[in-house]
Design a protein around this motif. Sequence first.
Motif, mmCIF file in Angstrom:
data_model
loop_
_atom_site.group_PDB
_atom_site.id
_atom_site.type_symbol
_atom_site.label_atom_id
_atom_site.label_comp_id
_atom_site.label_asym_id
_atom_site.label_seq_id
_atom_site.Cartn_x
_atom_site.Cartn_y
_atom_site.Cartn_z
ATOM 1 N N GLN A 9 0.830 -1.201 0.000
ATOM 2 C CA GLN A 9 0.000 0.000 0.000
ATOM 3 C C GLN A 9 0.868 1.256 0.000
ATOM 4 N N GLN A 10 1.873 1.269 0.852
ATOM 5 C CA GLN A 10 2.784 2.413 0.940
ATOM 6 C C GLN A 10 3.549 2.598 -0.368
ATOM 7 N N LEU A 11 4.001 1.494 -0.957
ATOM 8 C CA LEU A 11 4.712 1.559 -2.232
ATOM 9 C C LEU A 11 3.803 2.128 -3.311
ATOM 10 N N GLY A 12 2.577 1.658 -3.372
ATOM 11 C CA GLY A 12 1.629 2.157 -4.364
ATOM 12 C C GLY A 12 1.385 3.644 -4.237
ATOM 13 N N GLU A 13 1.241 4.115 -3.017
ATOM 14 C CA GLU A 13 1.036 5.544 -2.788
ATOM 15 C C GLU A 13 2.242 6.355 -3.272
ATOM 16 N N ARG A 14 3.432 5.839 -2.994
ATOM 17 C CA ARG A 14 4.656 6.531 -3.420
ATOM 18 C C ARG A 14 4.760 6.547 -4.953
ATOM 19 N N LEU A 15 4.485 5.409 -5.585
ATOM 20 C CA LEU A 15 4.552 5.335 -7.045
ATOM 21 C C LEU A 15 3.552 6.295 -7.686
ATOM 22 N N LYS A 16 2.348 6.315 -7.155
ATOM 23 C CA LYS A 16 1.319 7.201 -7.702
ATOM 24 C C LYS A 16 1.716 8.668 -7.546
ATOM 25 N N ALA A 17 2.225 9.022 -6.382
ATOM 26 C CA ALA A 17 2.628 10.411 -6.130
ATOM 27 C C ALA A 17 3.773 10.842 -7.041
ATOM 28 N N GLU A 18 4.655 9.906 -7.372
ATOM 29 C CA GLU A 18 5.811 10.218 -8.220
ATOM 30 C C GLU A 18 5.530 9.975 -9.705
ATOM 31 N N HIS A 19 4.313 9.548 -10.027
ATOM 32 C CA HIS A 19 3.922 9.244 -11.414
ATOM 33 C C HIS A 19 4.823 8.173 -12.035
ATOM 34 N N LEU A 20 5.099 7.137 -11.255
ATOM 35 C CA LEU A 20 5.918 6.023 -11.699
ATOM 36 C C LEU A 20 5.045 4.787 -11.885
ATOM 37 N N THR A 21 5.499 3.892 -12.755
ATOM 38 C CA THR A 21 4.812 2.617 -12.948
ATOM 39 C C THR A 21 5.794 1.481 -12.703
ATOM 40 N N LEU A 22 5.253 0.312 -12.399
ATOM 41 C CA LEU A 22 6.041 -0.825 -11.955
ATOM 42 C C LEU A 22 5.730 -2.072 -12.765
ATOM 43 N N CYS A 23 6.770 -2.871 -12.991
ATOM 44 C CA CYS A 23 6.657 -4.168 -13.649
ATOM 45 C C CYS A 23 7.363 -5.210 -12.773
ATOM 46 N N THR A 24 6.829 -6.418 -12.717
ATOM 47 C CA THR A 24 7.483 -7.505 -11.996
ATOM 48 C C THR A 24 7.881 -8.610 -12.961
ATOM 49 N N ALA A 25 9.033 -9.216 -12.697
ATOM 50 C CA ALA A 25 9.521 -10.376 -13.447
ATOM 51 C C ALA A 25 9.817 -11.451 -12.409
ATOM 52 N N GLU A 26 8.966 -12.474 -12.353
ATOM 53 C CA GLU A 26 9.029 -13.424 -11.251
ATOM 54 C C GLU A 26 9.240 -14.852 -11.716
ATOM 55 N N SER A 27 10.149 -15.521 -11.030
ATOM 56 C CA SER A 27 10.328 -16.942 -11.247
ATOM 57 C C SER A 27 9.852 -17.689 -9.999
ATOM 58 N N CYS A 28 10.641 -17.731 -8.952
ATOM 59 C CA CYS A 28 10.295 -18.549 -7.786
ATOM 60 C C CYS A 28 9.030 -18.100 -7.057
ATOM 61 N N THR A 29 8.604 -16.867 -7.216
ATOM 62 C CA THR A 29 7.383 -16.387 -6.551
ATOM 63 C C THR A 29 6.140 -16.573 -7.416
ATOM 64 N N GLY A 30 6.309 -16.900 -8.675
ATOM 65 C CA GLY A 30 5.195 -17.257 -9.544
ATOM 66 C C GLY A 30 4.081 -16.231 -9.674
ATOM 67 N N GLY A 31 4.373 -14.961 -9.482
ATOM 68 C CA GLY A 31 3.361 -13.925 -9.603
ATOM 69 C C GLY A 31 2.861 -13.371 -8.272
ATOM 70 N N TRP A 32 3.424 -13.832 -7.172
ATOM 71 C CA TRP A 32 2.967 -13.397 -5.848
ATOM 72 C C TRP A 32 3.206 -11.903 -5.635
ATOM 73 N N ILE A 33 4.322 -11.372 -6.133
ATOM 74 C CA ILE A 33 4.578 -9.937 -5.979
ATOM 75 C C ILE A 33 3.505 -9.142 -6.722
ATOM 76 N N ALA A 34 3.224 -9.544 -7.951
ATOM 77 C CA ALA A 34 2.173 -8.869 -8.724
ATOM 78 C C ALA A 34 0.827 -8.976 -8.024
ATOM 79 N N LYS A 35 0.538 -10.129 -7.444
ATOM 80 C CA LYS A 35 -0.738 -10.328 -6.755
ATOM 81 C C LYS A 35 -0.885 -9.385 -5.560
ATOM 82 N N LEU A 78 9.998 1.335 -13.329
ATOM 83 C CA LEU A 78 10.899 0.521 -12.537
ATOM 84 C C LEU A 78 10.416 -0.910 -12.503
ATOM 85 N N ALA A 79 11.368 -1.802 -12.179
ATOM 86 C CA ALA A 79 11.049 -3.230 -12.191
ATOM 87 C C ALA A 79 11.784 -3.946 -11.067
ATOM 88 N N VAL A 80 11.235 -5.099 -10.719
ATOM 89 C CA VAL A 80 11.888 -6.025 -9.804
ATOM 90 C C VAL A 80 11.876 -7.390 -10.477
#
Length: 167
Positions: free
Chosen positions: A17-43, A104-106
């Motif tokens: 929630q805090q990350l989302g608020e920061r991204l929105k305030a800074e007009h940034l967007t995020l992408c995830t590239a996941e192997s071992c978490t299988g999409g959990w970060i995106a979820k 930005l991406a993780v």
Amino acid sequence: MNAPEYATDAALQATAQQLGERLKAEHLTLCTAESCTGGWIAKILTDIPGSSAWFDCGMAAYSYEAKQALLRVRPETLMEHGAVSKETALEMVSGALITSGASLAVAVTGIAGPGGGLPGKPVGTVWIAWKRRGQYPKAEVFHFDGDREAVRRQTVAESLRGLMALA
């Protein structure tokens, strides 16, 4: 085995929630590239109402073929260093930014267990890479304890914490 306090459901949701608020305030967007978490970060990120304002996409790439096709990981990198390596994590995070419109991406790649450990890469070994468009990527190795759930949960928590530092 239970994950550490920072990786509880409530803690993950609060950080997301805090990350989302920061991204929105800074007009940034995020992408995830996941192997071992299988999409959990995106979820966890898209569980937040309004996340479409700052979440671009998530790619779950388990196989070598998927890492190459979706994230532009070079076959040579996978053959020389393996999927669970600094080199692969760095190529995954850079590829995620190339194939998406995100700011930005993780990227995460690891051995969650219970099997799959190798000499020098035991179960719990996870590489996480972060990158902001136009900057150099950063990668860090972690050695998490616990069962498959705990390793994956700690990976999500560390991914979010690194994104907070980058945003």
